[in-house]
Design a protein around this motif. Structure first.
Motif, PDB file in Angstrom:
ATOM      1  N   UNK A 167       1.048  60.229 -39.408  1.00  0.00           N
ATOM      2  CA  UNK A 167       1.701  60.245 -38.099  1.00  0.00           C
ATOM      3  C   UNK A 167       1.622  58.873 -37.435  1.00  0.00           C
ATOM      4  N   UNK A 168       0.477  58.223 -37.554  1.00  0.00           N
ATOM      5  CA  UNK A 168       0.307  56.898 -36.954  1.00  0.00           C
ATOM      6  C   UNK A 168       1.240  55.877 -37.554  1.00  0.00           C
ATOM      7  N   UNK A 169       1.401  55.898 -38.872  1.00  0.00           N
ATOM      8  CA  UNK A 169       2.281  54.941 -39.539  1.00  0.00           C
ATOM      9  C   UNK A 169       3.731  55.147 -39.114  1.00  0.00           C
TER      10      UNK A 169
ATOM     11  N   UNK B 202       4.196  53.908 -35.497  1.00  0.00           N
ATOM     12  CA  UNK B 202       4.223  52.441 -35.444  1.00  0.00           C
ATOM     13  C   UNK B 202       5.573  51.910 -35.909  1.00  0.00           C
ATOM     14  N   UNK B 203       6.127  52.509 -36.968  1.00  0.00           N
ATOM     15  CA  UNK B 203       7.420  52.060 -37.495  1.00  0.00           C
ATOM     16  C   UNK B 203       8.527  52.249 -36.470  1.00  0.00           C
ATOM     17  N   UNK B 204       8.542  53.403 -35.816  1.00  0.00           N
ATOM     18  CA  UNK B 204       9.565  53.682 -34.809  1.00  0.00           C
ATOM     19  C   UNK B 204       9.447  52.705 -33.636  1.00  0.00           C
ATOM     20  N   UNK B 205       8.218  52.508 -33.160  1.00  0.00           N
ATOM     21  CA  UNK B 205       7.998  51.593 -32.033  1.00  0.00           C
ATOM     22  C   UNK B 205       8.409  50.174 -32.410  1.00  0.00           C
ATOM     23  N   UNK B 206       8.073  49.751 -33.623  1.00  0.00           N
ATOM     24  CA  UNK B 206       8.401  48.394 -34.071  1.00  0.00           C
ATOM     25  C   UNK B 206       9.913  48.198 -34.150  1.00  0.00           C
ATOM     26  N   UNK B 207      10.630  49.162 -34.729  1.00  0.00           N
ATOM     27  CA  UNK B 207      12.090  49.036 -34.861  1.00  0.00           C
ATOM     28  C   UNK B 207      12.756  48.937 -33.493  1.00  0.00           C
ATOM     29  N   UNK B 208      12.425  49.865 -32.599  1.00  0.00           N
ATOM     30  CA  UNK B 208      13.054  49.858 -31.279  1.00  0.00           C
ATOM     31  C   UNK B 208      12.609  48.629 -30.480  1.00  0.00           C
TER      32      UNK B 208
ATOM     33  N   UNK C 214       4.664  68.759 -44.720  1.00  0.00           N
ATOM     34  CA  UNK C 214       4.600  67.312 -44.497  1.00  0.00           C
ATOM     35  C   UNK C 214       5.791  66.848 -43.660  1.00  0.00           C
ATOM     36  N   UNK C 215       6.952  67.457 -43.902  1.00  0.00           N
ATOM     37  CA  UNK C 215       8.097  67.154 -43.063  1.00  0.00           C
ATOM     38  C   UNK C 215       7.861  67.569 -41.627  1.00  0.00           C
ATOM     39  N   UNK C 216       7.147  68.674 -41.446  1.00  0.00           N
ATOM     40  CA  UNK C 216       6.823  69.130 -40.091  1.00  0.00           C
ATOM     41  C   UNK C 216       5.894  68.143 -39.395  1.00  0.00           C
ATOM     42  N   UNK C 217       4.977  67.528 -40.155  1.00  0.00           N
ATOM     43  CA  UNK C 217       4.127  66.476 -39.575  1.00  0.00           C
ATOM     44  C   UNK C 217       4.995  65.328 -39.092  1.00  0.00           C
ATOM     45  N   UNK C 218       6.009  64.982 -39.870  1.00  0.00           N
ATOM     46  CA  UNK C 218       6.920  63.908 -39.479  1.00  0.00           C
ATOM     47  C   UNK C 218       7.650  64.265 -38.189  1.00  0.00           C
ATOM     48  N   UNK C 219       8.076  65.516 -38.083  1.00  0.00           N
ATOM     49  CA  UNK C 219       8.760  65.954 -36.868  1.00  0.00           C
ATOM     50  C   UNK C 219       7.834  65.869 -35.658  1.00  0.00           C
ATOM     51  N   UNK C 220       6.596  66.296 -35.851  1.00  0.00           N
ATOM     52  CA  UNK C 220       5.632  66.251 -34.747  1.00  0.00           C
ATOM     53  C   UNK C 220       5.321  64.823 -34.340  1.00  0.00           C
ATOM     54  N   UNK C 221       5.311  63.903 -35.304  1.00  0.00           N
ATOM     55  CA  UNK C 221       4.958  62.509 -35.017  1.00  0.00           C
ATOM     56  C   UNK C 221       6.105  61.746 -34.383  1.00  0.00           C
ATOM     57  N   UNK C 222       7.330  61.964 -34.872  1.00  0.00           N
ATOM     58  CA  UNK C 222       8.436  61.101 -34.460  1.00  0.00           C
ATOM     59  C   UNK C 222       9.305  61.671 -33.351  1.00  0.00           C
TER      60      UNK C 222
ATOM     61  N   UNK D 222       8.616  51.415 -42.816  1.00  0.00           N
ATOM     62  CA  UNK D 222       7.741  52.584 -42.898  1.00  0.00           C
ATOM     63  C   UNK D 222       6.857  52.528 -44.138  1.00  0.00           C
ATOM     64  N   UNK D 223       7.400  52.039 -45.247  1.00  0.00           N
ATOM     65  CA  UNK D 223       6.604  51.906 -46.465  1.00  0.00           C
ATOM     66  C   UNK D 223       5.427  50.957 -46.228  1.00  0.00           C
ATOM     67  N   UNK D 224       5.683  49.874 -45.513  1.00  0.00           N
ATOM     68  CA  UNK D 224       4.617  48.902 -45.234  1.00  0.00           C
ATOM     69  C   UNK D 224       3.535  49.506 -44.350  1.00  0.00           C
ATOM     70  N   UNK D 225       3.929  50.224 -43.298  1.00  0.00           N
ATOM     71  CA  UNK D 225       2.934  50.802 -42.390  1.00  0.00           C
ATOM     72  C   UNK D 225       2.165  51.940 -43.062  1.00  0.00           C
ATOM     73  N   UNK D 226       2.850  52.740 -43.872  1.00  0.00           N
ATOM     74  CA  UNK D 226       2.164  53.806 -44.602  1.00  0.00           C
ATOM     75  C   UNK D 226       1.130  53.227 -45.568  1.00  0.00           C
TER      76      UNK D 226
END
Length: 310
Positions: free
Chosen positions: A66-68, A71-77, A128-136, A242-246
């Protein structure tokens, strides 16, 4: 890579069927809107809640994953906003159009991701997809509303209004509800699981049909510079980021691949709704989604292949 492409081909065929159904007017525009509404407010929230509430996360690096992604979303925007002036000048776009570029580069299409995950990784990976939904999802809604308020020349958005718009998002409250159930330590009753399964079972195919119905081909040429940039940023730059942050957060294996996939899918249809409500360029968002879905036929198999999902 060919194996992955063939495995995902049914997803894109169903999208094309939805496009053909809309073009032939077998289903009316009003009926498509109703189907999309049901998917968005009922079927997918049910899937997200159930997958989070019932999953076993004991061997999943939830916080790192979730953290990675956050971070990716915040960095892009953040990078797009930082370079907003040269981008608008170079692309010849105004503030509302810039907000469409931000949404086109950062948001993700939950419907497409959740359709691909079980095909590639198995049904158990939907958690795992649900974790992505909760994170992003909550984070993206917060950041995109702020960007819209800043660049779309919309009226002032108070903190209360912002919080309300976030909590009203069905993906947000279903994610938070699933997390709350997980933290309670309770198990979902067998009958509740059956009910949730029955509601969510038809969601993936129906949602892909609505994605196809929402595609708009023919008006892209006049807006090709920002549309092309959104395709590159969303389908190539975001997965790379995202690959880099993960990797830096120590996420590996299936969790890495699923998170990467969620970063590599086209922008979400919710971007169109937000653009329409807050003064953005909604037709440009539709053009970006159309071109991203077309390009994703190649880029998603490539990303999964590079991630080792063979």
């Amino acid at each position: 890579m060919t194996t992955i492409f063939l495995a995902l081909l049914p997803v894109f065929i169903v999208i094309l069927v939805g496009f053909a159904l809309r073009k032939t007017e077998v289903i009316s525009t009003e009926q498509w809107a109703g189907l999309d509404h049901v998917c968005y407010f009922v079927l997918f929230p049910v899937i997200i809640f159930k997958e989070i509430a019932a999953a076993d996360f004991s061997h999943v690096p939830v916080l790192q994953m979730a953290g990675a992604m956050a971070i990716s979303v915040i960095a892009m925007i953040g990078l797009l906003v930082l370079f907003s002036r040269p981008l608008m000048a170079g692309l010849g776009i105004n503030g509302p159009q810039f907000t469409s570029l931000v949404q086109g580069a950062a948001r993700w299409h939950t419907f497409i991701a959740f359709a691909i995950i079980p095909l590639t990784f198995g049904a158990q990976a939907l958690s795992l997809g649900a974790v992505s939904a909760a994170a992003m999802t909550p984070l993206l809604n917060i950041l995109c509303v702020i960007v819209m308020a800043r660049f779309a020349h919309e009226t002032y958005v108070s903190p209360g209004q912002l919080l309300l718009s976030i909590l009203k998002n069905p993906f947000v409250f279903s994610s938070l509800g699933g997390v709350a159930w997980q933290l309670s330590g309770l198990e979902l009753p067998a009958m509740a699981l059956q009910v949730l399964d029955m509601i969510g079972r038809g969601a993936l195919g129906l949602a892909l049909l609505t994605v196809g119905a929402g595609l708009r081909v023919g008006s892209v040429v006049k807006e090709w510079p920002p549309v092309a940039l959104a395709v590159v940023l969303k389908l190539l730059a975001m997965p790379a980021l995202m690959a880099a942050t993960l990797w830096l957060m120590g996420v590996h294996g299936e969790a890495f691949a699923v998170a990467l996939l969620c970063g590599a899918v086209p922008t979400g249809s919710g971007a169109y709704v937000l653009a329409r409500k807050m003064g953005g360029d909604a037709p440009m968002v539709a053009n970006m989604l159309t071109m991203q879905v077309i390009a994703a036929v190649v880029t998603i198999p490539l990303v999964l292949w590079l991630a080792g999902a063979r």
